[in-house]
Design an enzyme around this catalytic site. Structure first.
Site, short mmCIF file in Angstrom:
data_model
loop_
_atom_site.label_atom_id
_atom_site.label_comp_id
_atom_site.label_asym_id
_atom_site.label_seq_id
_atom_site.Cartn_x
_atom_site.Cartn_y
_atom_site.Cartn_z
N ARG A 298 8.88 13.41 7.84
CA ARG A 298 9.24 12.56 6.69
C ARG A 298 8.58 13.10 5.43
O ARG A 298 7.37 13.28 5.38
CB ARG A 298 8.78 11.12 6.91
N TYR B 136 0.82 -1.23 0.00
CA TYR B 136 0.00 0.00 0.00
C TYR B 136 0.84 1.26 0.00
O TYR B 136 0.33 2.36 0.02
CB TYR B 136 -0.98 0.02 1.18
C1 LIG Z 1 4.74 -0.18 6.50
C2 LIG Z 1 5.64 -1.23 7.03
C3 LIG Z 1 5.11 -2.42 7.54
C4 LIG Z 1 3.64 -2.60 7.62
O1 LIG Z 1 3.22 -3.78 8.21
P1 LIG Z 1 1.66 -4.07 8.27
O2 LIG Z 1 1.57 -5.45 8.72
O3 LIG Z 1 1.10 -3.80 6.91
O4 LIG Z 1 1.06 -3.10 9.24
C5 LIG Z 1 6.01 -3.39 7.97
N1 LIG Z 1 7.35 -3.18 7.91
C6 LIG Z 1 7.87 -2.03 7.43
C7 LIG Z 1 9.36 -1.86 7.37
C8 LIG Z 1 7.03 -1.02 7.00
O5 LIG Z 1 7.54 0.12 6.55
#
Ligand SMILES: *Cc1c(COP(=O)(O)O)cnc(C)c1O
Length: 431
Positions: A388, A239
């Site tokens: 950011r 996303y």
């Molecule tokens: C955005 C992000 C996630 C997101 O994890 P979700 O399970 O979708 O909430 C995980 N790891 C990193 C490094 C991210 O930047």
């Protein structure tokens, strides 16, 4: 109030020239704007990508023709294979991964758990440590702590500098015969630092362990070559730069050499070799499909497929080239406008080490971010003091970046300097 002169038009002219020369500029039209759009500058495409017009259409079509029309028949007419079909496209277009190694499923958190658990379960005797770094993304750190507790393992923490990121030397010093798994973010969520993935992979392999990369801030932003780098395992989210939409499913990559060796712990029916037999006992499906646990999130993959089609048309090399120009533009403007205001660049400056976002820091940036949001300028804030600026190359114009930074300049001009910044500021104003 500052007595600095008002913004001149040099950077505006530069932004317009960069937009005019941008080979990806026309693709911005493919993104959907709402009729009551109040966004002046969207600087958070690294956290939630903008929607594509094609995604709105594809979702509507899917509901009315596929879901309403095919009903339960849809599963045997193709939906069942979407985790692998979409995974293979993502592998080819974004990850540098040959077919058969990537699936789309779950959330990043859940897939990260499944892969990390599989890796530590398969590690040889005496391999009791999980190596990661203190500035890794929170969900990764928390999941690893849970796995360590569950399996009686120890997390070995590497202290990383939040304005840069993990280095090969640090990894070499931390891994050894006790390492079961080493895992890092490829692009650091705070600083945007790009880790040396092939170098880290070699260091981990030399210690006889496997490496798992979180590619959430890399996928669709920097070029990846997982097969060529000999990465073992990877996960990431769809996303952000891939524009899958809020909560769209994650992707997981397992290199072919680990198929049939690593076994993930959530043994659901959809990762079974023969799900509709519904027989006794779990037998994992061959290949990456074995990573799947429950019913694939088909609706959540519809916008992602549109995002991947657009990334494929643009090509990752062109996307990375524009990303570097965008981050470079931010650094140039920041150096010119914010010298002496206590604003620090909390990201690497060298192009090869820059991911898709730039973090600026000052102690009062939480409040400054709120003031920017009120003006329709949308960066995000991460402690401590980090603003950011996320620059999604497919949807962001240089003009938009200019306007966002100009708003930041206006807010800072009308803002009392935080005490810590005052001495610097006095110097800056006279220079
Ligand atoms: C955005 C992000 C996630 C997101 O994890 P979700 O399970 O979708 O909430 C995980 N790891 C990193 C490094 C991210 O930047």
């Amino acid at each position: 109030m500052s007595d600095r002169p008002p913004a001149d038009t040099r950077w505006l002219d530069r932004a317009d020239a960069l937009d005019a020369a941008d080979p990806l500029a026309a693709l911005r039209e493919e993104f959907l704007r709402s009729p009551d759009d109040d966004v002046v500058s969207y600087l958070d495409g690294n956290s939630l990508g903008r929607p594509l017009r094609a995604a709105a259409e594809a979702l509507g079509d899917f509901v009315s023709s596929q879901w309403a029309g095919r009903l339960i028949r849809g599963w045997s007419e193709g939906w069942m294979q979407w985790p692998e079909v979409v995974g293979d496209q993502l592998g080819r277009v974004v990850l540098g991964a040959a077919a058969g190694q990537t699936v789309v499923a779950d959330s990043t958190t859940v897939l990260f758990y499944k892969l990390a658990r599989a890796a530590v379960d398969a590690a040889g005797p005496g391999r009791t440590e999980i190596v990661t770094d203190t500035d890794n993304f929170p969900t990764d750190r928390y999941v690893l702590e849970g796995i360590a507790a569950e399996r009686g393992l120890t997390v070995r923490w590497i202290e990383t500098d939040p304005t840069s990121g993990i280095t090969v030397e640090q990894v070499r010093a931390a891994v050894g015969p006790a390492t079961a798994l080493a895992t890092f973010s490829h692009v650091a969520y705070r600083s945007g630092h790009v880790a040396d993935a092939p170098g880290i992979t070699r260091a981990v392999h030399d210690a006889g362990a496997v490496v798992l990369f979180d590619l959430s801030h890399s996928a669709g932003s920097v070029e990846l070559a997982l097969d060529a780098w000999e990465v073992d395992l990877a996960v990431g989210c769809s996303y952000k730069y891939l524009c899958g939409g809020p909560g769209s499913p994650a992707f997981g990559y397992v290199a072919t050499r680990h198929h049939g060796v690593l076994q993930q712990p959530v043994q659901g029916w959809m990762g079974h070799a023969d799900p509709f037999r519904m027989g006794p006992g779990y037998a994992p499906a061959a290949g990456a499909r074995g990573l799947v646990s429950g019913t694939p999130p088909i609706l959540g993959m519809v916008p992602l497929r549109c995002g991947l089609d657009l990334v494929e048309r643009a090509g990752m090399p062109a996307i990375r080239a524009k990303s570097l120009q965008l981050t470079g533009f931010v650094l140039d403007v920041v150096d010119d406008w914010f010298a002496g205001t206590g604003v620090e660049v909390a990201s690497p400056r060298e192009p090869a080490l820059r991911g898709g976002h730039v973090t600026l820091s000052r102690s009062d940036f939480r409040e400054v971010t709120a003031a920017l949001w009120e003006r329709g300028v949308l960066p995000d804030y991460r402690d401590p003091g980090g603003l950011r600026i996320g620059l999604a190359p497919l949807s962001t114009s240089f003009r938009e970046v200019h306007d966002g930074l100009a708003a930041l300049r206006e807010v800072l001009d009308a803002w009392p300097l935080p005490t810590a910044a005052r001495t610097d500021a006095a110097v800056g104003v006279t220079s």
